[in-house]
Enzyme design. Sequence first.
Site, PDB file in Angstrom:
ATOM      1  N   CYS A 252      -5.454   4.090   3.611  1.00 11.91           N
ATOM      2  CA  CYS A 252      -5.945   2.903   2.908  1.00 11.91           C
ATOM      3  C   CYS A 252      -4.705   2.238   2.333  1.00 11.91           C
ATOM      4  O   CYS A 252      -4.052   2.806   1.447  1.00 11.91           O
ATOM      5  CB  CYS A 252      -6.918   3.274   1.793  1.00 11.91           C
TER       6      CYS A 252
ATOM      7  N   ASP B 117     -13.652   0.180  -5.545  1.00  7.32           N
ATOM      8  CA  ASP B 117     -12.937  -0.701  -4.633  1.00  7.32           C
ATOM      9  C   ASP B 117     -11.506  -0.954  -5.123  1.00  7.32           C
ATOM     10  O   ASP B 117     -11.293  -1.422  -6.236  1.00  7.32           O
ATOM     11  CB  ASP B 117     -13.699  -2.027  -4.500  1.00  7.32           C
TER      12      ASP B 117
ATOM     13  N   THR C 142      -4.340  -0.506   0.495  1.00  2.47           N
ATOM     14  CA  THR C 142      -4.447  -0.986  -0.892  1.00  2.47           C
ATOM     15  C   THR C 142      -4.264   0.150  -1.893  1.00  2.47           C
ATOM     16  O   THR C 142      -3.691  -0.048  -2.968  1.00  2.47           O
ATOM     17  CB  THR C 142      -5.804  -1.682  -1.109  1.00  2.47           C
ATOM     18  N   ALA C 143      -4.738   1.354  -1.529  1.00  4.38           N
ATOM     19  CA  ALA C 143      -4.595   2.502  -2.428  1.00  4.38           C
ATOM     20  C   ALA C 143      -3.131   2.803  -2.723  1.00  4.38           C
ATOM     21  O   ALA C 143      -2.822   3.494  -3.705  1.00  4.38           O
ATOM     22  CB  ALA C 143      -5.284   3.731  -1.828  1.00  4.38           C
TER      23      ALA C 143
END
Lengths: 229, 229
Positions: free
Chosen positions: B84, B50, B86-87
């Site tokens: 994504c 995560d 956050t990535a």
Amino acid sequence: MSAPRMVGVLGGMGPAATVDFYGKLVEETAATCDQEHVPVVIWGNPRVPDRSLSLLGGEDPTPYLRRGIEALKQAGCEVLAVPCNTAHAFVPRLADVAGLELVSIIEVTADALAADGVRRAGVLATTGTRQAGLYADALRQRGVTVIEPDEPGQRHVTAAIGAVKSGGVRPVHTRALAEVSRSLADRGAERVVTACTELVLALDSSRVPVPVLDPARLLARRVAAVALG
Amino acid sequence: MSAPRMVGVLGGMGPAATVDFYGKLVEETAATCDQEHVPVVIWGNPRVPDRSLSLLGGEDPTPYLRRGIEALKQAGCEVLAVPCNTAHAFVPRLADVAGLELVSIIEVTADALAADGVRRAGVLATTGTRQAGLYADALRQRGVTVIEPDEPGQRHVTAAIGAVKSGGVRPVHTRALAEVSRSLADRGAERVVTACTELVLALDSSRVPVPVLDPARLLARRVAAVALG
């Protein structure tokens, strides 16, 4: 839980059908967080020459398919799924050579029809899939008779497939496809199989008097089971 | 038309969001047949730890992301897209090292807000994206102020993201998300940005009094343009 096996998806034939298959693979996986989903690599090269035209004498897609399968193997995939029915005239041999376990959309669908005790199945497919006898052979082995559209009906099927690939499905296509499906049911089909991954995006199953079977959904379910053990 | 550049998609974070992005990439490509679409390879390893928890002290996803980026490079990709948000705390450096051209979802969105003359943007994102300052930094450089949910609001955002990842979005999530979005508008936000690729699958934009901006859609549009030249 043992480690999942990585699934290679030879896609892009067409792109919208691959998106549809990938969505079904996610739906058919019982997962409560990202980490429980199936690991996949999707090779989506839409430049593979048209599979159906090739079976009718056009450019051979084999080198493109081989390159994709090799790339999937190199990426660490063990299981292969190809959400394009017509490509199954070419991929079983290529998967064998590469050492990948092909989950065949044709075999999975034929298994489901046989398991349901179906004796006569209406099959909507590309002209190439028909001429290669992909469903006819798999179903004959299971004692199921194939019922296919007549020539004008097949022209409607071809037009609907082209419309999905160009992103331009119109009511004229969905109406014609429902009409062709009804005529298969009139001729005794107990199921209508959308045996081209584009067709499921154009056929409204509520307008067909018999159950409609979606090979892409069946493939997704089997692939999730095979990958997650 | 020059040959298209192959796009690598580092996906699976989460899987449903990658399906959504892939669908938008197909939609945002003006194509009349399979062969005119963007060639893509999607590396979908949902087992990447995560990203948000990692930024808050959990397991480092970098080795997983590096392996995916290297596999995409090896498969022949030149352009990298990562659906994504956050990535993006990790990928720009990894893409640089691998020699891939990253089309950043953060930069594309910040560009769109600036081009629209937006001065105050409401941003719904993971706690990790917030703490890494991904949108705050990119928007500050363009003179746009970020408005973020308060603490109870952020808990609703986190719950909605988790619900999408587990395939269990319920009315309680969509209602709370609409409420949080309205509170951002009340505080002066001229746009609400669904800055986590899961959120666009849970927010009903018709219930938000200001336009909702979807970074996944903006990324798809830019990637299609970059790939097809």
